[in-house]
Enzyme design. Structure first.
Site, PDB file in Angstrom:
ATOM      1  N   TYR A 146       0.814  -1.219  -0.003  1.00  0.00           N
ATOM      2  CA  TYR A 146       0.047   0.030  -0.200  1.00  0.00           C
ATOM      3  C   TYR A 146       1.008   1.360  -0.189  1.00  0.00           C
ATOM      4  CZ  TYR A 146      -2.638   3.792   2.041  1.00  0.00           C
ATOM      5  OH  TYR A 146      -3.266   5.167   2.359  1.00  0.00           O
TER       6      TYR A 146
HETATM    7  P1  NAD Z   1     -12.119   5.508   1.874  1.00  0.00           P
HETATM    8  O1  NAD Z   1     -11.686   4.150   1.362  1.00  0.00           O
HETATM    9  O2  NAD Z   1     -13.022   6.062   2.889  1.00  0.00           O
HETATM   10  O3  NAD Z   1     -12.279   6.831   0.915  1.00  0.00           O
HETATM   11  C1  NAD Z   1     -11.648   6.454  -0.343  1.00  0.00           C
HETATM   12  C2  NAD Z   1     -12.835   6.507  -1.730  1.00  0.00           C
HETATM   13  O4  NAD Z   1     -12.382   6.427  -2.944  1.00  0.00           O
HETATM   14  C3  NAD Z   1     -13.855   5.647  -1.518  1.00  0.00           C
HETATM   15  O5  NAD Z   1     -15.214   6.271  -1.307  1.00  0.00           O
HETATM   16  C4  NAD Z   1     -13.717   4.750  -2.864  1.00  0.00           C
HETATM   17  O6  NAD Z   1     -15.206   4.445  -3.197  1.00  0.00           O
HETATM   18  C5  NAD Z   1     -13.209   5.905  -3.637  1.00  0.00           C
HETATM   19  N1  NAD Z   1     -12.524   5.240  -4.828  1.00  0.00           N
HETATM   20  C6  NAD Z   1     -11.648   4.088  -4.811  1.00  0.00           C
HETATM   21  N2  NAD Z   1     -10.973   3.989  -5.828  1.00  0.00           N
HETATM   22  C7  NAD Z   1     -11.557   4.750  -6.877  1.00  0.00           C
HETATM   23  C8  NAD Z   1     -11.582   4.918  -8.278  1.00  0.00           C
HETATM   24  N3  NAD Z   1     -10.565   4.089  -9.158  1.00  0.00           N
HETATM   25  N4  NAD Z   1     -12.241   5.774  -8.883  1.00  0.00           N
HETATM   26  C9  NAD Z   1     -13.014   6.458  -8.020  1.00  0.00           C
HETATM   27  N5  NAD Z   1     -13.348   6.503  -6.724  1.00  0.00           N
HETATM   28  C10 NAD Z   1     -12.560   5.591  -6.129  1.00  0.00           C
HETATM   29  O7  NAD Z   1     -10.622   5.996   2.403  1.00  0.00           O
HETATM   30  P2  NAD Z   1     -10.187   7.279   3.423  1.00  0.00           P
HETATM   31  O8  NAD Z   1      -9.854   6.697   4.770  1.00  0.00           O
HETATM   32  O9  NAD Z   1     -11.281   8.294   3.349  1.00  0.00           O
HETATM   33  O10 NAD Z   1      -8.970   7.692   2.781  1.00  0.00           O
HETATM   34  C11 NAD Z   1      -8.981   8.845   1.719  1.00  0.00           C
HETATM   35  C12 NAD Z   1      -7.462   8.957   1.316  1.00  0.00           C
HETATM   36  O11 NAD Z   1      -6.691   9.358   1.942  1.00  0.00           O
HETATM   37  C13 NAD Z   1      -7.081   7.500   0.512  1.00  0.00           C
HETATM   38  O12 NAD Z   1      -6.370   7.979  -0.867  1.00  0.00           O
HETATM   39  C14 NAD Z   1      -6.096   7.003   1.498  1.00  0.00           C
HETATM   40  O13 NAD Z   1      -5.103   6.363   0.821  1.00  0.00           O
HETATM   41  C15 NAD Z   1      -5.426   8.438   1.944  1.00  0.00           C
HETATM   42  N6  NAD Z   1      -5.107   8.368   3.491  1.00  0.00           N
HETATM   43  C16 NAD Z   1      -6.037   7.843   4.501  1.00  0.00           C
HETATM   44  C17 NAD Z   1      -5.442   8.012   5.727  1.00  0.00           C
HETATM   45  C18 NAD Z   1      -6.442   7.426   6.846  1.00  0.00           C
HETATM   46  O14 NAD Z   1      -5.903   7.353   7.937  1.00  0.00           O
HETATM   47  N7  NAD Z   1      -7.763   7.352   6.650  1.00  0.00           N
HETATM   48  C19 NAD Z   1      -4.113   8.119   6.056  1.00  0.00           C
HETATM   49  C20 NAD Z   1      -3.157   8.749   4.911  1.00  0.00           C
HETATM   50  C21 NAD Z   1      -3.762   8.486   3.716  1.00  0.00           C
HETATM   51  C1  UGA Z   2      -4.057   4.223   8.471  1.00  0.00           C
HETATM   52  C2  UGA Z   2      -5.054   4.066   7.309  1.00  0.00           C
HETATM   53  O1  UGA Z   2      -5.703   2.715   7.394  1.00  0.00           O
HETATM   54  C3  UGA Z   2      -4.119   4.148   5.957  1.00  0.00           C
HETATM   55  O2  UGA Z   2      -5.083   3.932   4.961  1.00  0.00           O
HETATM   56  C4  UGA Z   2      -3.311   5.048   6.062  1.00  0.00           C
HETATM   57  O3  UGA Z   2      -2.594   5.433   4.855  1.00  0.00           O
HETATM   58  C5  UGA Z   2      -2.419   5.033   7.280  1.00  0.00           C
HETATM   59  O4  UGA Z   2      -3.152   5.282   8.508  1.00  0.00           O
HETATM   60  C6  UGA Z   2      -1.264   6.209   7.247  1.00  0.00           C
HETATM   61  O5  UGA Z   2      -1.199   6.952   8.379  1.00  0.00           O
HETATM   62  O6  UGA Z   2      -0.751   6.459   6.330  1.00  0.00           O
HETATM   63  P1  UGA Z   2      -3.142   2.612  10.409  1.00  0.00           P
HETATM   64  O7  UGA Z   2      -1.918   3.223  11.070  1.00  0.00           O
HETATM   65  O8  UGA Z   2      -2.798   0.959  10.017  1.00  0.00           O
HETATM   66  O9  UGA Z   2      -3.530   2.910   8.716  1.00  0.00           O
HETATM   67  O10 UGA Z   2      -4.403   2.933  10.929  1.00  0.00           O
HETATM   68  P2  UGA Z   2      -5.486   1.753  11.875  1.00  0.00           P
HETATM   69  O11 UGA Z   2      -6.216   0.781  11.125  1.00  0.00           O
HETATM   70  O12 UGA Z   2      -6.058   2.696  12.475  1.00  0.00           O
HETATM   71  O13 UGA Z   2      -4.534   1.167  12.810  1.00  0.00           O
HETATM   72  C7  UGA Z   2      -3.759   1.868  14.019  1.00  0.00           C
HETATM   73  C8  UGA Z   2      -2.930   0.765  14.777  1.00  0.00           C
HETATM   74  O14 UGA Z   2      -3.749  -0.137  15.517  1.00  0.00           O
HETATM   75  C9  UGA Z   2      -1.836   0.022  13.966  1.00  0.00           C
HETATM   76  O15 UGA Z   2      -0.691   0.080  14.795  1.00  0.00           O
HETATM   77  C10 UGA Z   2      -2.554  -1.291  14.152  1.00  0.00           C
HETATM   78  O16 UGA Z   2      -1.634  -2.582  14.391  1.00  0.00           O
HETATM   79  C11 UGA Z   2      -3.518  -1.109  15.134  1.00  0.00           C
HETATM   80  N1  UGA Z   2      -4.706  -2.270  15.010  1.00  0.00           N
HETATM   81  C12 UGA Z   2      -5.572  -2.041  14.221  1.00  0.00           C
HETATM   82  C13 UGA Z   2      -4.902  -3.458  15.942  1.00  0.00           C
HETATM   83  O17 UGA Z   2      -4.152  -3.609  16.974  1.00  0.00           O
HETATM   84  N2  UGA Z   2      -6.161  -3.959  15.884  1.00  0.00           N
HETATM   85  C14 UGA Z   2      -7.151  -3.584  14.978  1.00  0.00           C
HETATM   86  O18 UGA Z   2      -8.032  -4.271  14.847  1.00  0.00           O
HETATM   87  C15 UGA Z   2      -6.701  -2.682  14.068  1.00  0.00           C
END
Ligand code: NAD
Ligand code: UGA
Length: 326
Positions: A154
């Protein structure tokens, strides 16, 4: 800060962060075109719920389309800013056959959008990158200048997309900025993410699955803070820049569960599983650049943010726990 009302495009509009971004932009008077393919990573019903406020606003238009093969000309026409949040998120499932999805939705989709943007004169492309590009960083807090060395497929695809944006900037002048979000949480959080899973398990009196010893740390960022920084990046002088957006403190997963126990009044029952491959042991953001270049500061403390997510979870959950078993 996008002062006058303008036309903007949000990709990934139906997602967790994208839907909050749409709501905030609409509240600011902007005309928002949301693009989303409602990918099946999690339930469509959840995404429709997240978009309810936006859909009720006449300034919002939803285009259901896949960036990989959509004709984007109409959606992009007249747009000043494109916020590119669409993608396949989730660190842990990006191995094996799932990888194809990550390549399609993170790399190919971004390349198609960038191709379309060669023809459209926008003021700014804001790309949602990830702390996952750093992998196991050598220094904490991690600065944007650290060498990215992802440890998950990823993270690799997010880094590739970030590079692609700057390739199109250098070659065709697409005015790109990349924001590296650090683990975002709050209402509407994706069901696969930690806090959502923890709350679900606690409400059902199930054991909480912890990957590894729970002493891994994450820099957690409340969603309204992430949205704030994202909107600021649309107009600040940051073309060509990579900027971390982190919530301001690093916390262990064990500590999160203690705090959640205090907030909910439910004692978490814990079960430790092996650490998940592809997860960095720690993440931690240097946010000095965001402060300097965006005039941004995270405002929501972890306890306040967790409380808001718990209250939202209770309001949304059909089987709200009224248990008080602590
Ligand atoms: P999310 O899955 O809730 O939102 C992503 C949306 O993109 C979804 O609704 C999905 O249907 C849409 N999508 C995926 N592929 C597509 C495509 N080919 N065409 C059109 N739409 C498409 O995820 P999120 O947590 O809201 O994350 C949003 C963005 O931020 C992502 O790019 C993710 O990598 C990035 N990001 C998220 C986190 C986090 O902690 N949530 C952290 C770092 C980066
Ligand atoms: C999140 C998002 O899911 C990614 O899309 C994003 O890119 C990433 O943040 C980011 O910062 O770039 P992650 O940190 O794995 O990834 O987020 P969580 O799923 O909230 O996990 C947080 C922590 O909880 C991790 O250390 C994971 O090991 C732990 N965890 C998660 C558990 O111990 N149990 C669970 O059921 C889920």
């Amino acid at each position: 800060m996008l002062s006058s009302p303008t036309r903007v495009v949000v990709t990934g509009a139906a997602g967790f962060i994208g839907s909050h971004l749409c709501d905030r932009l609409l509240a600011g008077g902007h005309e928002v075109v949301g693009i989303d393919n409602f990918s099946d990573y999690y339930e469509r019903r959840v995404k429709e719920q997240s978009l309810r406020t936006a859909l009720a606003d006449p300034k919002f238009t939803l285009m259901q389309a896949d960036l990989v093969d959509a004709d984007l000309r109409q959606a992009l026409a007249g747009a000043k800013v494109v916020f590119h949040l669409a993608g396949q998120p989730g660190v842990r499932p990006s191995w094996g056959d799932h990888f194809d999805r990550y390549v399609q939705d993170n790399i190919v989709a971004t390349q198609r959008l960038l191709e379309a943007l060669r023809e459209v004169p926008i003021d700014r492309l804001v790309f949602a990158s990830s702390s996952s590009v750093y992998g196991d960083a050598e220094m904490f807090p991690t600065k944007e200048t650290a060498l990215p060395r992802p440890v998950s497929p990823y993270g690799m695809t997010k880094l590739a997309a970030e590079h692609l944006a700057f390739v199109y900037m250098r070659t065709f002048g697409v005015p790109a900025t990349s924001l590296r979000y650090f683990t975002v949480y709050g209402p509407r959080q994706r069901p696969d993410m930690a806090f959502s899973r923890f709350m679900e398990a606690m409400a059902e009196n199930q054991e909480i699955e912890i990957f590894g010893d729970g002493e891994q740390t994450r820099e957690f960022t409340y969603v309204s803070d992430a949205v704030d920084g994202t909107i600021k990046a649309a107009s600040a002088e940051v073309v060509g820049q990579i900027i971390n957006l982190g919530g301001g403190s690093r916390v262990t997963v064990n500590r999160i569960l203690d705090t959640l126990g205090e907030i909910s009044g439910i004692k978490p029952r814990r079960r430790h599983l092996p650490a998940a491959p592809g997860e960095p042991r720690h993440t931690g953001a240097s946010i000095n650049l965001a402060r300097e270049r965006l005039g941004w500061e995270p405002r929501v403390s972890l306890r306040d943010g967790l409380t808001k997510q718990w209250e939202w979870f209770l309001a949304m959950s059909p089987k709200s726990p009224r248990v008080s078993s602590s």
